[in-house]
Design an enzyme around this catalytic site. Structure first.
Site, mmCIF file in Angstrom:
data_model
loop_
_atom_site.group_PDB
_atom_site.id
_atom_site.type_symbol
_atom_site.label_atom_id
_atom_site.label_comp_id
_atom_site.label_asym_id
_atom_site.label_seq_id
_atom_site.Cartn_x
_atom_site.Cartn_y
_atom_site.Cartn_z
ATOM 1 N N CYS A 54 38.570 41.891 36.226
ATOM 2 C CA CYS A 54 37.748 42.853 35.502
ATOM 3 C C CYS A 54 36.454 42.174 35.056
ATOM 4 C CB CYS A 54 38.498 43.388 34.287
ATOM 5 S SG CYS A 54 40.130 44.073 34.669
ATOM 6 N N ILE A 98 44.942 46.059 38.898
ATOM 7 C CA ILE A 98 45.756 45.263 39.816
ATOM 8 C C ILE A 98 47.236 45.384 39.460
ATOM 9 C CG2 ILE A 98 46.193 42.950 40.722
ATOM 10 C CD1 ILE A 98 43.495 44.029 41.565
ATOM 11 N N ASN A 113 39.502 39.256 31.506
ATOM 12 C CA ASN A 113 39.179 39.263 32.928
ATOM 13 C C ASN A 113 40.096 38.248 33.583
ATOM 14 O OD1 ASN A 113 38.021 38.991 35.488
ATOM 15 N ND2 ASN A 113 36.386 37.639 34.733
ATOM 16 N N SER A 169 43.109 32.391 48.437
ATOM 17 C CA SER A 169 42.229 31.464 49.145
ATOM 18 C C SER A 169 42.784 30.042 49.076
ATOM 19 C CB SER A 169 40.814 31.502 48.556
ATOM 20 O OG SER A 169 40.727 30.674 47.413
#
Length: 663
Positions: free
Chosen positions: A2, A54, A77, A388
């Protein structure tokens, strides 16, 4: 994932339209949270939030969120990956009887109510930046995750302390300082990013990773002359660490592993657990796959825990010298993933450049920002979350400088400075193509294979001029310009986090010292910043399993021989990967995520660059000395040496200045 923002007035009053100000600060973060907007306003304090849903997609996960007891209000966030474990602990302790929803934000608030903020953060495994308002004590707390995965800016705008995920949120406040911090500019030109705790604007700072900023009562009305560091105080404002990288390094040094088979097995289990935690989401999830060690290992361990084929993404380039897509495709076929590949033209890449000042908000000159953004944009068409392989190099010894740096210094340390400068001049006298041929021959006889050895030899020669020890060599290897010499009106370049002390246990381990330096500056302020802004620019959440606290702690227990061996880095990770992917699909020179910026500056980008670098324009701007810039520019146009990194740093500042100086 966020975006958050907020403000706290200096005397607790409400100056002007506080709702209008917080709305103006929250709106620019819509790309970080396109699903919903929330605002909470109290007496002299306001919190704003943009949501990318999410976990718990219902209204029960909306923010700002108020604790069950009504005392705390939070905006965050990020993601807390072990929040279900924390819920079970809270339930067992009788701290929570019923839950309103299943969001990690609610879990964090319950933990804060039961354990307090610092202890909750130490228990939490995740990536986050948060702002917490204590209504009873009238205390504002800002906190950032251990390694700086999520950004958090803070500082003064008029009579208010303002904070937010990006500078564009803070610029929404009418009192925002739009000037240029010349000390930060000098550091940017050296490192090609603005290192914490400064930002490009005076009076606006980055909260350092692993720290909590606290304002008890009203905000101080004055701005400190220098950035506050952990352990320092300015009126009612103080900063403290809740987690220390140095402490983790020292613990690792005291518990080094000796049994290689045992170490590889334990590392495999730790990585598998971390990746499994980060695969939890209520939205589509996938992975970036370049075909290198790190992303291939993350993907392999994901696939083993996935009920179906993992969605993987890569981008390819028309120029075969920069195209790693075939390697990624081969790994994807072997692992059985649902693989997507997008071929990017040079025109596609160049079209991103005008948007970089908006995307990154302050000068940022890692040119791999361009393919990173294109990869994120391609992935976002199919998933909302992507894992990642970032941080594998810093934790497990992947960069060329880790094994070349100590060797070079061992051969040159006995030389007087004047002789070292002579060696540097001699190195530069050998043409770049000749170095390329020698590098190719070295690789054929079993030496380390390095991409673009000629360019790297010339850059090293330039950096040998004022190196007096191995730490100085590291600093030189990660530097481009002498910022203090290039920035006008600055007498001395300020200290950076690289000047902080390292644990004494690293005194005899030059490679570990380099890795520690990268972890506390280059990783958060370059690599993680690059990925965060590129991904959030298209509303994509990225997760980094290598930065799980357990993985970080385990990596510190690996001795040098389990990180670098036989002229190769990441030995331990390779042993795990080779059990899953054939060695021949992986072994190749480390290329990074490169694009031919240098060639473009001699071709299609030349008019754009020439306009930004004209002496008259540089003089009029008044920040940079035009003479060394023009010298590098003309040398680059002649074909040798390659001045791309230094020129790109100046160009990204000039482009940013053009976009933001009058906003």
């Amino acid at each position: 994932m966020c975006g958050l923002t907020g403000l706290l007035d200096a005397d607790g009053s409400t100056f002007g339209d506080i709702r209008g100000r917080i709305a103006a600060m929250t709106g620019p973060l819509s790309h970080r949270g396109p699903d919903a907007e929330g605002i909470w306003i109290g007496e002299g304090v306001a919190l704003g939030h943009r949501r990318l849903a999410i976990l718990d997609l219902s209204a029960a996960g909306a923010q700002p969120m108020i604790s069950a007891c009504g005392r705390w209000i939070i905006v965050i966030n990020g993601e807390i990956y072990n929040h279900l474990d924390l819920r079970r602990e809270l339930e067992a302790a009788g701290a929570v009887l019923t839950w309103r929803g299943h969001s990690d934000t609610e879990t964090l608030l319950a933990g804060i109510a039961h354990w307090g903020l610092d202890e909750t953060l130490r228990r939490a495994t995740g990536m986050f930046a948060l702002a917490l308002w204590d209504r009873r004590e009238r205390r504002l707390s800002l906190a950032r995750d251990r390694m700086g995965e999520k950004p958090l800016y803070w500082g003064w705008a008029g009579r208010s302390i303002v904070f937010g995920s990006e500078l564009k949120a803070l610029r929404g406040h009418p009192g925002f300082p739009c000037g240029i911090c010349r000390a930060a500019l000098a550091q940017y030109l050296r490192f090609t990013y603005v290192p914490a705790p400064r930002s490009i604007h005076p009076g606006i700072f980055k909260l350092e990773p692993g720290t909590v900023l606290e304002v008890a009562g009203h905000a101080p009305a004055t701005v400190p002359s220098e950035p506050l560091r952990p352990g320092e105080q300015h009126g009612s404002l103080s900063i403290r660490r809740y987690w220390s990288l140095n402490d983790v390094i020292e613990m690792g040094c005291r518990t080094l592993l000796t049994d290689e088979e045992e170490a590889i097995g334990a590392l495999e289990h730790t990585l598998r657990t971390a990746i499994g935690r980060q695969m939890v989401a209520d939205v589509p999830l996938g992975a970036f796959l370049s075909g290198g060690i790190d992303s291939s290992l993350v993907t392999a361990l994901m696939q083993e825990q996935s009920p179906g084929p993992v969605k993987t993404f890569t981008i390819g380039f028309e120029n075969p010298a920069f195209n790693e897509a075939p390697h990624a495709a081969a790994v994807a076929r072997h692992l059985g993933t649902d693989h997507s590949e997008m071929t990017v033209t040079e025109q596609d890449a160049r079209e991103v450049i005008p948007h970089l000042p908006d995307l990154y908000d302050e000068p940022f000159a890692d040119s791999s920002q361009i393919p990173t953004f294109l990869l994120c944009r391609a992935a976002r068409a199919n998933v909302t979350v992507a894992l990642s392989g970032d941080a594998g190099d810093e934790l497990f010894g992947g960069y060329n400088r880790y094994f070349w740096g100590p060797r070079i210094w061992q051969r040159l340390s006995w030389m007087p400075p004047a002789l070292r400068r002579g060696v540097g001049a001699g190195t530069r006298a050998i043409p770049i193509p000749a170095w390329d041929r020698m590098g190719h021959m070295l690789g054929r006889v079993g030496g380390p294979r390095i991409m673009w050895p000629g360019d790297k030899a010339h850059r090293l020669a330039r950096r040998l001029r004022e190196v007096n020890n191995l730490d100085g060599l590291y600093r030189s290897l990660v530097s481009e310009w002498d910022g203090a010499a290039l920035v006008r009106g600055l007498q001395k370049e300020p200290r950076s986090l690289l000047d902080d002390s390292l644990p004494a246990c690293l005194d005899g381990d030059p490679v570990a010292r380099m890795m520690a330096q990268d972890m506390r500056s280059y990783l958060p302020d370059d690599i993680l910043c690059k990925v965060d802004r590129a991904a959030m620019g298209v509303s994509l959440e990225t997760r980094v399993p290598f930065l799980d606290p357990a993985v970080i702690a385990f990596s510190m227990r690996l001795p040098a021989r389990m990180r670098i061996r036989d002229n190769q880095g990441k030995w331990a990770l390779r042993q795990i990967l080779y059990r899953r992917v054939p060695r021949e699909l992986i072994e190749r020179p480390k290329a990074g995520f490169a694009i031919p910026i240098g060639d473009w500056l001699r071709g299609p980008l030349r008019p754009w660059a020439e306009d930004l670098l004209t002496p008259a324009r540089l003089e009029q701007d008044g920040f940079l000395d035009p003479r060394p810039i023009r010298k590098i520019w003309m040398e680059h146009q002649s074909g040798r040496p390659d001045g791309t990194p230094r020129l790109w740093a100046v160009l990204m500042f000039q482009a940013w200045l053009e976009r933001w100086r009058n906003v």
